[in-house]
Design a protein around this motif. Structure first.
Motif, PDB file in Angstrom:
ATOM      1  N   GLU A  63     -13.259 -29.651 -83.846  1.00 29.19           N
ATOM      2  CA  GLU A  63     -12.373 -28.986 -85.241  1.00 29.19           C
ATOM      3  C   GLU A  63     -10.926 -29.277 -84.971  1.00 29.19           C
ATOM      4  OE1 GLU A  63     -13.264 -28.117 -88.132  1.00 29.19           O
ATOM      5  OE2 GLU A  63     -15.165 -28.719 -87.184  1.00 29.19           O
ATOM      6  N   CYS A  64     -10.363 -28.928 -83.774  1.00 28.13           N
ATOM      7  CA  CYS A  64      -8.916 -29.150 -83.296  1.00 28.13           C
ATOM      8  C   CYS A  64      -8.571 -30.702 -83.577  1.00 28.13           C
ATOM      9  CB  CYS A  64      -8.754 -28.643 -81.927  1.00 28.13           C
ATOM     10  SG  CYS A  64      -8.460 -26.822 -81.812  1.00 28.13           S
ATOM     11  N   LEU A  65      -9.587 -31.414 -83.060  1.00 30.75           N
ATOM     12  CA  LEU A  65      -9.070 -32.874 -83.046  1.00 30.75           C
ATOM     13  C   LEU A  65      -8.993 -33.492 -84.589  1.00 30.75           C
ATOM     14  CD1 LEU A  65     -11.479 -34.280 -79.946  1.00 30.75           C
ATOM     15  CD2 LEU A  65      -8.829 -33.957 -80.113  1.00 30.75           C
ATOM     16  N   TYR A  66     -10.354 -33.135 -85.247  1.00 31.94           N
ATOM     17  CA  TYR A  66     -10.001 -33.515 -86.518  1.00 31.94           C
ATOM     18  C   TYR A  66      -8.948 -32.860 -87.391  1.00 31.94           C
ATOM     19  CZ  TYR A  66     -15.021 -34.860 -86.227  1.00 31.94           C
ATOM     20  OH  TYR A  66     -16.068 -35.836 -86.124  1.00 31.94           O
ATOM     21  N   ALA A  67      -8.636 -31.576 -87.167  1.00 38.03           N
ATOM     22  CA  ALA A  67      -7.092 -30.951 -87.583  1.00 38.03           C
ATOM     23  C   ALA A  67      -6.116 -31.694 -87.615  1.00 38.03           C
ATOM     24  CB  ALA A  67      -7.105 -29.585 -87.461  1.00 38.03           C
ATOM     25  N   GLU A  68      -6.015 -32.215 -86.196  1.00 44.22           N
ATOM     26  CA  GLU A  68      -4.645 -33.000 -85.670  1.00 44.22           C
ATOM     27  C   GLU A  68      -4.836 -33.976 -86.172  1.00 44.22           C
ATOM     28  OE1 GLU A  68      -3.798 -33.249 -81.382  1.00 44.22           O
ATOM     29  OE2 GLU A  68      -4.876 -31.405 -81.276  1.00 44.22           O
ATOM     30  N   MET A  69      -6.014 -35.078 -86.297  1.00 42.24           N
ATOM     31  CA  MET A  69      -5.916 -36.311 -86.759  1.00 42.24           C
ATOM     32  C   MET A  69      -5.674 -36.248 -88.412  1.00 42.24           C
ATOM     33  SD  MET A  69      -9.391 -38.892 -86.907  1.00 42.24           S
ATOM     34  CE  MET A  69     -10.748 -37.896 -87.572  1.00 42.24           C
ATOM     35  N   ALA A  70      -6.157 -35.141 -89.115  1.00 44.44           N
ATOM     36  CA  ALA A  70      -5.985 -35.173 -90.728  1.00 44.44           C
ATOM     37  C   ALA A  70      -4.416 -34.721 -90.675  1.00 44.44           C
ATOM     38  CB  ALA A  70      -6.768 -34.173 -91.223  1.00 44.44           C
ATOM     39  N   GLY A  71      -3.731 -34.245 -89.724  1.00 43.41           N
ATOM     40  CA  GLY A  71      -2.393 -33.609 -89.815  1.00 43.41           C
ATOM     41  C   GLY A  71      -2.337 -32.331 -90.654  1.00 43.41           C
ATOM     42  N   ASP A  72      -3.437 -31.536 -90.628  1.00 40.04           N
ATOM     43  CA  ASP A  72      -3.427 -30.148 -91.225  1.00 40.04           C
ATOM     44  C   ASP A  72      -3.173 -29.172 -90.273  1.00 40.04           C
ATOM     45  OD1 ASP A  72      -4.137 -27.866 -92.683  1.00 40.04           O
ATOM     46  OD2 ASP A  72      -6.062 -28.959 -93.153  1.00 40.04           O
ATOM     47  N   ASP A  73      -1.744 -28.864 -90.282  1.00 37.43           N
ATOM     48  CA  ASP A  73      -1.431 -27.712 -89.154  1.00 37.43           C
ATOM     49  C   ASP A  73      -1.953 -26.475 -89.611  1.00 37.43           C
ATOM     50  OD1 ASP A  73       0.201 -29.597 -88.117  1.00 37.43           O
ATOM     51  OD2 ASP A  73       2.077 -29.166 -89.133  1.00 37.43           O
ATOM     52  N   LEU A  74      -1.992 -26.143 -90.955  1.00 36.57           N
ATOM     53  CA  LEU A  74      -2.778 -24.762 -91.190  1.00 36.57           C
ATOM     54  C   LEU A  74      -4.144 -24.710 -90.433  1.00 36.57           C
ATOM     55  CD1 LEU A  74      -2.426 -22.067 -92.864  1.00 36.57           C
ATOM     56  CD2 LEU A  74      -3.484 -23.251 -94.869  1.00 36.57           C
ATOM     57  N   LEU A  75      -4.914 -25.849 -90.686  1.00 42.44           N
ATOM     58  CA  LEU A  75      -6.446 -25.723 -90.249  1.00 42.44           C
ATOM     59  C   LEU A  75      -6.223 -25.632 -88.531  1.00 42.44           C
ATOM     60  CD1 LEU A  75      -9.422 -25.937 -90.553  1.00 42.44           C
ATOM     61  CD2 LEU A  75      -9.248 -28.157 -90.763  1.00 42.44           C
ATOM     62  N   LEU A  76      -5.411 -26.441 -88.141  1.00 38.91           N
ATOM     63  CA  LEU A  76      -5.026 -26.460 -86.550  1.00 38.91           C
ATOM     64  C   LEU A  76      -4.456 -24.962 -86.191  1.00 38.91           C
ATOM     65  CD1 LEU A  76      -5.173 -28.275 -84.172  1.00 38.91           C
ATOM     66  CD2 LEU A  76      -2.577 -28.537 -84.653  1.00 38.91           C
ATOM     67  N   GLY A  77      -3.882 -24.295 -86.859  1.00 33.02           N
ATOM     68  CA  GLY A  77      -3.727 -22.946 -86.628  1.00 33.02           C
ATOM     69  C   GLY A  77      -4.823 -21.953 -86.482  1.00 33.02           C
ATOM     70  N   SER A  78      -5.496 -22.183 -87.563  1.00 33.89           N
ATOM     71  CA  SER A  78      -6.760 -21.389 -87.637  1.00 33.89           C
ATOM     72  C   SER A  78      -7.654 -21.556 -86.677  1.00 33.89           C
ATOM     73  CB  SER A  78      -7.304 -21.540 -89.054  1.00 33.89           C
ATOM     74  OG  SER A  78      -6.420 -21.350 -90.220  1.00 33.89           O
ATOM     75  N   VAL A  79      -7.799 -22.763 -86.351  1.00 33.04           N
ATOM     76  CA  VAL A  79      -8.895 -23.047 -85.095  1.00 33.04           C
ATOM     77  C   VAL A  79      -8.492 -22.665 -83.975  1.00 33.04           C
ATOM     78  CG1 VAL A  79      -9.994 -25.050 -83.979  1.00 33.04           C
ATOM     79  CG2 VAL A  79      -9.823 -25.268 -86.391  1.00 33.04           C
ATOM     80  N   ARG A  80      -7.049 -22.804 -83.587  1.00 31.28           N
ATOM     81  CA  ARG A  80      -6.731 -22.189 -82.362  1.00 31.28           C
ATOM     82  C   ARG A  80      -6.770 -20.745 -82.371  1.00 31.28           C
ATOM     83  NH1 ARG A  80      -1.606 -26.193 -81.956  1.00 31.28           N
ATOM     84  NH2 ARG A  80      -2.806 -27.975 -81.216  1.00 31.28           N
ATOM     85  N   GLU A  81      -6.491 -19.822 -83.348  1.00 33.94           N
ATOM     86  CA  GLU A  81      -6.734 -18.394 -83.489  1.00 33.94           C
ATOM     87  C   GLU A  81      -8.049 -18.124 -83.288  1.00 33.94           C
ATOM     88  OE1 GLU A  81      -5.112 -16.822 -87.258  1.00 33.94           O
ATOM     89  OE2 GLU A  81      -3.026 -17.877 -86.875  1.00 33.94           O
ATOM     90  N   ALA A  82      -9.252 -18.677 -83.636  1.00 33.79           N
ATOM     91  CA  ALA A  82     -10.332 -18.636 -83.710  1.00 33.79           C
ATOM     92  C   ALA A  82     -11.134 -18.632 -82.345  1.00 33.79           C
ATOM     93  CB  ALA A  82     -11.483 -19.419 -84.573  1.00 33.79           C
ATOM     94  N   LYS A  83     -10.323 -19.657 -81.703  1.00 35.88           N
ATOM     95  CA  LYS A  83     -10.587 -19.990 -80.241  1.00 35.88           C
ATOM     96  C   LYS A  83     -10.017 -18.924 -79.407  1.00 35.88           C
ATOM     97  CE  LYS A  83     -10.049 -23.741 -76.988  1.00 35.88           C
ATOM     98  NZ  LYS A  83      -9.852 -25.221 -76.658  1.00 35.88           N
ATOM     99  N   GLN A  84      -8.959 -18.355 -79.780  1.00 31.92           N
ATOM    100  CA  GLN A  84      -8.455 -17.131 -79.051  1.00 31.92           C
ATOM    101  C   GLN A  84      -9.258 -15.784 -79.166  1.00 31.92           C
ATOM    102  OE1 GLN A  84      -5.780 -17.520 -76.780  1.00 31.92           O
ATOM    103  NE2 GLN A  84      -6.691 -15.549 -76.090  1.00 31.92           N
ATOM    104  N   ARG A  85      -9.693 -15.963 -80.221  1.00 32.82           N
ATOM    105  CA  ARG A  85     -10.611 -14.589 -80.643  1.00 32.82           C
ATOM    106  C   ARG A  85     -11.817 -14.641 -79.723  1.00 32.82           C
ATOM    107  NH1 ARG A  85      -9.035 -15.419 -86.085  1.00 32.82           N
ATOM    108  NH2 ARG A  85     -10.921 -16.444 -86.213  1.00 32.82           N
ATOM    109  N   ILE A  86     -12.439 -15.911 -79.879  1.00 28.57           N
ATOM    110  CA  ILE A  86     -13.780 -16.030 -78.990  1.00 28.57           C
ATOM    111  C   ILE A  86     -13.262 -15.844 -77.290  1.00 28.57           C
ATOM    112  CG2 ILE A  86     -15.280 -17.846 -78.181  1.00 28.57           C
ATOM    113  CD1 ILE A  86     -15.485 -18.709 -80.932  1.00 28.57           C
ATOM    114  N   LEU A  87     -12.297 -16.142 -77.066  1.00 29.82           N
ATOM    115  CA  LEU A  87     -11.906 -16.011 -75.651  1.00 29.82           C
ATOM    116  C   LEU A  87     -11.691 -14.630 -75.125  1.00 29.82           C
ATOM    117  CD1 LEU A  87      -9.528 -19.259 -74.978  1.00 29.82           C
ATOM    118  CD2 LEU A  87     -11.826 -18.799 -74.111  1.00 29.82           C
TER     119      LEU A  87
END
Length: 173
Positions: A133-157
């Motif tokens: 999901e991070c790669l797709y968000a980066e590839m699409a240039g969607d910073d909002l989605l990228l931030g959400s995915v990183r937050e989700a990853k941190q919550r899981i950790l």
């Protein structure tokens, strides 16, 4: 209050049941059925005769006086054989439960190993999906989605760290 029945067993005194088995250190995890028959078992014979008897009562109440009443009653002779038969049957069940407990703990250890593998595989898949999901968000240039995915990853950790700490504290007890 305690009730002890002395009857005309082949042996009449009662002692702790012999430890046959496979005791684990954490009794909280042990199904209660494996401890139900760990009670007093017939061991030696001392017939009761007319006259004075010395009876010892063992307890752990050292902090205050305790009054005890010992009452002897005669066993109904018609029940003797039934009582002896029941005790012998329970002794056999105790042996069966010892074997069953061994099987239970062997199966539990195998299950725990497989459950640990499943948990590791689950974590791996979750991590890979979030990385995708991070790669797709980066590839699409969607910073909002990228931030959400990183937050989700941190919550899981964080959740994994809490679960690990909880498991470690349980293991220490």
């Amino acid at each position: 209050q305690a009730c002890t029945h002395l009857c005309a067993f082949k042996a009449m005194h009662v002692d702790m049941a012999p430890q046959q088995g496979f005791r684990v250190s954490d009794d909280e995890e042990c199904p209660p059925v494996f401890r139900r028959l760990e009670t007093l078992a017939a061991s030696r014979h001392s017939p009761l005769r007319e006259g004075s008897l010395l009876v010892a009562i063992q307890g752990d109440n050292f902090f205050r006086d305790v009054k005890v009443t010992v009452t002897f009653t005669l066993l109904d002779p018609s029940l003797k054989d039934k009582v002896v038969e029941r005790e012998e049957g329970l002794a056999g069940r105790r042996d069966e439960l010892c074997q069953l407990e061994r099987e239970y703990w062997d199966a539990k250890m195998r299950f725990d190993k497989v459950a640990a593998k499943v948990a590791a595989a689950t974590e791996g898949v979750e991590d890979e999906l979030l990385e995708r999901e991070c790669l797709y968000a980066e590839m699409a240039g969607d910073d909002l989605l990228l931030g959400s995915v990183r937050e989700a990853k941190q919550r899981i950790l964080d959740a994994r760290a809490r679960a690990k700490a909880k498991a470690e504290s349980k293991a220490e007890r």
